[in-house]
Design an enzyme around this catalytic site. Structure first.
Site, PDB file in Angstrom:
ATOM      1  N   PHE A  68       0.830  -1.197   0.000  1.00  0.00           N
ATOM      2  CA  PHE A  68       0.000   0.000   0.000  1.00  0.00           C
ATOM      3  C   PHE A  68       0.871   1.256   0.000  1.00  0.00           C
ATOM      4  O   PHE A  68       1.768   1.389   0.835  1.00  0.00           O
ATOM      5  CB  PHE A  68      -0.911  -0.010   1.228  1.00  0.00           C
ATOM      6  CG  PHE A  68      -1.907   1.106   1.267  1.00  0.00           C
ATOM      7  CD1 PHE A  68      -3.006   1.097   0.429  1.00  0.00           C
ATOM      8  CD2 PHE A  68      -1.747   2.157   2.151  1.00  0.00           C
ATOM      9  CE1 PHE A  68      -3.937   2.119   0.467  1.00  0.00           C
ATOM     10  CE2 PHE A  68      -2.676   3.188   2.197  1.00  0.00           C
ATOM     11  CZ  PHE A  68      -3.772   3.180   1.353  1.00  0.00           C
TER      12      PHE A  68
ATOM     13  N   SER B 225       3.616  -6.728   2.539  1.00  0.00           N
ATOM     14  CA  SER B 225       2.653  -5.916   3.277  1.00  0.00           C
ATOM     15  C   SER B 225       1.241  -6.126   2.736  1.00  0.00           C
ATOM     16  O   SER B 225       0.720  -7.232   2.782  1.00  0.00           O
ATOM     17  CB  SER B 225       3.082  -4.447   3.201  1.00  0.00           C
ATOM     18  OG  SER B 225       2.403  -3.672   4.160  1.00  0.00           O
ATOM     19  N   MET B 226       0.576  -5.077   2.210  1.00  0.00           N
ATOM     20  CA  MET B 226      -0.744  -5.276   1.623  1.00  0.00           C
ATOM     21  C   MET B 226      -0.674  -6.281   0.491  1.00  0.00           C
ATOM     22  O   MET B 226      -1.634  -7.041   0.259  1.00  0.00           O
ATOM     23  CB  MET B 226      -1.318  -3.963   1.099  1.00  0.00           C
ATOM     24  CG  MET B 226      -2.692  -4.117   0.454  1.00  0.00           C
ATOM     25  SD  MET B 226      -3.369  -2.621  -0.284  1.00  0.00           S
ATOM     26  CE  MET B 226      -2.446  -2.523  -1.821  1.00  0.00           C
TER      27      MET B 226
ATOM     28  N   ASP C 282       9.817  -3.860  12.615  1.00  0.00           N
ATOM     29  CA  ASP C 282       8.918  -3.383  11.558  1.00  0.00           C
ATOM     30  C   ASP C 282       8.074  -2.253  12.140  1.00  0.00           C
ATOM     31  O   ASP C 282       7.317  -2.464  13.089  1.00  0.00           O
ATOM     32  CB  ASP C 282       8.026  -4.538  11.093  1.00  0.00           C
ATOM     33  CG  ASP C 282       7.178  -4.202   9.878  1.00  0.00           C
ATOM     34  OD1 ASP C 282       6.821  -3.019   9.718  1.00  0.00           O
ATOM     35  OD2 ASP C 282       6.852  -5.119   9.102  1.00  0.00           O
TER      36      ASP C 282
ATOM     37  N   HIS D 212      10.507  -2.790   7.559  1.00  0.00           N
ATOM     38  CA  HIS D 212       9.318  -3.293   6.862  1.00  0.00           C
ATOM     39  C   HIS D 212       9.573  -3.669   5.401  1.00  0.00           C
ATOM     40  O   HIS D 212       9.211  -4.764   4.963  1.00  0.00           O
ATOM     41  CB  HIS D 212       8.202  -2.248   6.941  1.00  0.00           C
ATOM     42  CG  HIS D 212       6.927  -2.693   6.301  1.00  0.00           C
ATOM     43  ND1 HIS D 212       6.214  -3.788   6.755  1.00  0.00           N
ATOM     44  CD2 HIS D 212       6.242  -2.213   5.223  1.00  0.00           C
ATOM     45  CE1 HIS D 212       5.146  -3.960   5.999  1.00  0.00           C
ATOM     46  NE2 HIS D 212       5.144  -3.023   5.056  1.00  0.00           N
TER      47      HIS D 212
END
Length: 263
Positions: free
Chosen positions: A38, A106-107, A207, A237
């Site tokens: 994202f 992530s997303m 993260d 992250h």
């Protein structure tokens, strides 16, 4: 293998497509679909994709709708838009390859988990880097109200330990768009048991974007009997561009070869 340095003329935020070279993969055409996160861009996945492409795998890293333009444009897009784009990319790979492995950051991790849950017989393997399907952040509870009052929050992009690295993400976090992501989480968590494909989970030791609440939900929620966790001790992250990127490349290469039967 360290992340590659792109040619100065390369638009690293553009979608990446690398054709398969079956002569390098035992005569089989193996595809790999990678999804950025994202507010990010394909820049965060490009070195990983190029590494896999050099091994003969057909690689696709799509640019998700609303990304690569402005955060205001992203605020007009929703989970259904991102998932539809990823599904189209997956179907294109499936049409031309013998097997397809999916991976996401992530997303992007949430998106490929959704894909693996919806198409358990078509996904050969799942690779996750700090996936987001839950959070403990208290301000998230206020998003249904805040998104109508405030357009954006400070950026979540570029959480990278390695100096001088840029994932080419947005400088703001659009609230209507991210609320859409959070709304997709409950049904995804409910459907994790439908995932039977082999899974490798890469997790950074530190993260600042995705807390550790997602990890047990994924690892305990999937039905796969082939699950591997790989610790990333020197990354934040965006680990695909961080100090541990070579470890991700090495472990994922072995994973793709194993789950697709490449010699």
């Amino acid at each position: 293998m360290a992340p590659s340095i792109p040619d100065p003329g390369t638009d690293v935020t553009a979608p990446l497509t690398i054709p398969a070279r079956p002569e390098l993969t035992g005569g089989r055409r193996i595809g790999v679909l990678l999804s950025h996160g994202f507010t990010g861009s394909p820049a965060s996945m490009r070195p990983w994709g190029e590494h896999l492409g050099a091994l003969g795998y057909g690689v696709a890293v799509p640019l998700l709708p609303g990304h690569g333009t402005t955060w205001r444009e992203l605020n007009t897009r929703r989970w259904s838009d991102w998932y539809a784009a990823l599904t189209r990319a997956f179907e294109a790979l499936r049409a031309e390859h013998d097997a397809v492995v999916v991976g996401g950051l992530s997303m992007g991790g949430a998106l490929v988990l959704r894909l693996a849950a919806d198409r358990p017989d078509e996904v050969a393997g799942v690779m996750l880097v700090n996936p987001a399907i839950a959070t403990r952040r208290l301000d998230v509870r206020l998003l249904p109200v805040l998104k109508h009052v405030v357009a954006s929050f400070p950026a979540i992009a570029n959480d990278i330990k390695k100096p001088g690295v840029d994932e080419r993400g947005y400088d703001r976090t659009p609230l209507k768009a991210i609320h859409s992501l959070l709304q997709a989480w409950p049904s995804l968590r409910s459907d994790l048991a439908r995932i039977t494909a082999p899974l490798i989970y890469f997790r950074s030791a530190e993260d600042h974007v995705v807390d550790d609440s997602s990890e047990p939900l994924v690892l305990d929620g999937v039905s796969s009997t082939d699950v591997t966790r790989v610790a990333l001790p020197e990354s934040f992250h965006v680990a695909t561009l961080d100090h541990d990127a070579p470890l991700i490349f090495e472990q994922s290469s072995a994973f793709v070869a194993r789950v697709t039967g490449v010699a």
